[in-house]
Design a protein around this motif. Structure first.
Motif, PDB file in Angstrom:
ATOM      1  N   PRO A   3       0.917  -1.297  -0.063  1.00 47.32           N
ATOM      2  CA  PRO A   3       0.038   0.088   0.114  1.00 47.32           C
ATOM      3  C   PRO A   3       0.817   1.312   0.042  1.00 47.32           C
ATOM      4  O   PRO A   3       0.366   2.427  -0.183  1.00 47.32           O
ATOM      5  CB  PRO A   3      -0.863  -0.027   1.440  1.00 47.32           C
ATOM      6  N   ARG A   4       2.060   1.088   0.331  1.00 49.07           N
ATOM      7  CA  ARG A   4       3.062   2.345   0.435  1.00 49.07           C
ATOM      8  C   ARG A   4       4.290   2.100  -0.360  1.00 49.07           C
ATOM      9  O   ARG A   4       4.788   1.018  -0.028  1.00 49.07           O
ATOM     10  CB  ARG A   4       3.239   2.627   1.766  1.00 49.07           C
ATOM     11  N   LEU A   5       4.867   2.969  -1.163  1.00 43.46           N
ATOM     12  CA  LEU A   5       6.085   2.482  -1.823  1.00 43.46           C
ATOM     13  C   LEU A   5       7.115   3.824  -1.532  1.00 43.46           C
ATOM     14  O   LEU A   5       6.558   4.760  -1.484  1.00 43.46           O
ATOM     15  CB  LEU A   5       6.003   2.698  -3.325  1.00 43.46           C
ATOM     16  N   SER A   6       8.150   3.234  -1.141  1.00 37.59           N
ATOM     17  CA  SER A   6       9.485   4.019  -0.847  1.00 37.59           C
ATOM     18  C   SER A   6      10.350   3.800  -1.724  1.00 37.59           C
ATOM     19  O   SER A   6      11.468   4.429  -1.760  1.00 37.59           O
ATOM     20  CB  SER A   6       9.836   4.098   0.625  1.00 37.59           C
ATOM     21  N   SER A  25       4.755  13.539  -7.025  1.00 35.30           N
ATOM     22  CA  SER A  25       5.362  14.016  -5.755  1.00 35.30           C
ATOM     23  C   SER A  25       4.802  12.837  -4.832  1.00 35.30           C
ATOM     24  O   SER A  25       3.945  12.330  -4.965  1.00 35.30           O
ATOM     25  CB  SER A  25       5.088  15.294  -5.423  1.00 35.30           C
ATOM     26  N   GLU A  26       5.745  12.796  -3.507  1.00 37.70           N
ATOM     27  CA  GLU A  26       5.116  12.214  -2.466  1.00 37.70           C
ATOM     28  C   GLU A  26       3.738  12.407  -2.283  1.00 37.70           C
ATOM     29  O   GLU A  26       3.208  13.565  -2.457  1.00 37.70           O
ATOM     30  CB  GLU A  26       6.109  12.306  -1.235  1.00 37.70           C
ATOM     31  N   LYS A  27       3.191  11.364  -1.331  1.00 31.14           N
ATOM     32  CA  LYS A  27       1.801  11.203  -1.358  1.00 31.14           C
ATOM     33  C   LYS A  27       0.808  11.270  -2.176  1.00 31.14           C
ATOM     34  O   LYS A  27      -0.518  11.406  -2.126  1.00 31.14           O
ATOM     35  CB  LYS A  27       1.400  12.346  -0.098  1.00 31.14           C
ATOM     36  N   THR A  28       1.408  11.163  -3.509  1.00 35.15           N
ATOM     37  CA  THR A  28       0.558  10.593  -4.587  1.00 35.15           C
ATOM     38  C   THR A  28      -0.029   9.348  -4.772  1.00 35.15           C
ATOM     39  O   THR A  28       0.941   8.466  -4.078  1.00 35.15           O
ATOM     40  CB  THR A  28       1.047  11.114  -6.075  1.00 35.15           C
ATOM     41  N   VAL A  49       8.010   8.729  -1.659  1.00 35.99           N
ATOM     42  CA  VAL A  49       8.780   9.568  -2.265  1.00 35.99           C
ATOM     43  C   VAL A  49       8.717  10.068  -3.778  1.00 35.99           C
ATOM     44  O   VAL A  49       7.913   9.205  -4.250  1.00 35.99           O
ATOM     45  CB  VAL A  49      10.362   9.016  -2.417  1.00 35.99           C
ATOM     46  N   PRO A  50       9.015  11.230  -4.303  1.00 35.82           N
ATOM     47  CA  PRO A  50       8.787  11.271  -5.796  1.00 35.82           C
ATOM     48  C   PRO A  50       9.087  10.155  -6.639  1.00 35.82           C
ATOM     49  O   PRO A  50      10.286   9.383  -6.228  1.00 35.82           O
ATOM     50  CB  PRO A  50       9.675  12.448  -5.885  1.00 35.82           C
TER      51      PRO A  50
END
Length: 164
Positions: A3-6, A25-28, A49-50
């Motif tokens: 669900p989240r990618l870094s 951008s982050e949080k997209t 992260v972008p």
């Protein structure tokens, strides 16, 4: 798949980015709109992260009135609903039309309530991840002990002393 990618396996070069790739951008929120994965699932993730993305993905950039984490949860909740709009393109791959994605009704509360809902669900998600890691470790322990016991490398005389 998360669900989240870094980070990702593949990375784009500066030249590739300068030659027309898009950078979110982050949080997209990224959502797959083309590919065979859409036959059974709607892959969606929030980036931390972008990141660059390709034509098989749409980037959803929340307005200031929509909490990113809340939007992620809402889309995850609506996956089965969204799956109804997946069709097949001329060359046989699956696709989710942008117009269908835009028409998905997202229930919106005040931003403070969105933030609270998102925080609670994020904590639950972190707990699930922690438990999944624990299960993996315990499964590895089980497999290692199973091999040791079946090959006689560990004596069964002292098994009653083992406390898990």
């Amino acid at each position: 798949k998360k669900p989240r990618l870094s980070n990702t396996i593949d990375h784009i070069s500066k030249e590739g980015l300068e030659n027309g790739s898009r950078l979110a951008s982050e949080k997209t929120i990224l959502i797959a709109v083309r590919g065979m994965c859409l036959a059974k699932n709607i892959p969606v993730a929030m980036i931390e992260v972008p990141m660059a993305f390709n034509q098989d993905i749409k980037a959803l950039v929340p307005s200031p009135h929509i909490e990113s984490e809340y939007l992620l949860c809402a889309i995850q909740y609506l996956k089965n609903y969204i799956l109804r709009f997946v069709g097949t393109s001329a060359h046989g791959t699956k696709r989710l039309p942008t117009s269908s994605l835009q028409a998905v009704p997202i229930p919106l509360a005040k931003i403070e309530e969105q933030q609270l809902i998102a925080r609670i669900l994020h904590l639950c998600d972190r707990k699930i991840s922690s438990l999944e890691k624990e299960i993996t470790i315990l499964d590895e322990l089980f497999q290692a002990m199973l091999e040791q016991l079946m090959t006689g490398k560990i004596s069964t005389k002292h098994l009653s002393e083992i406390h898990l």
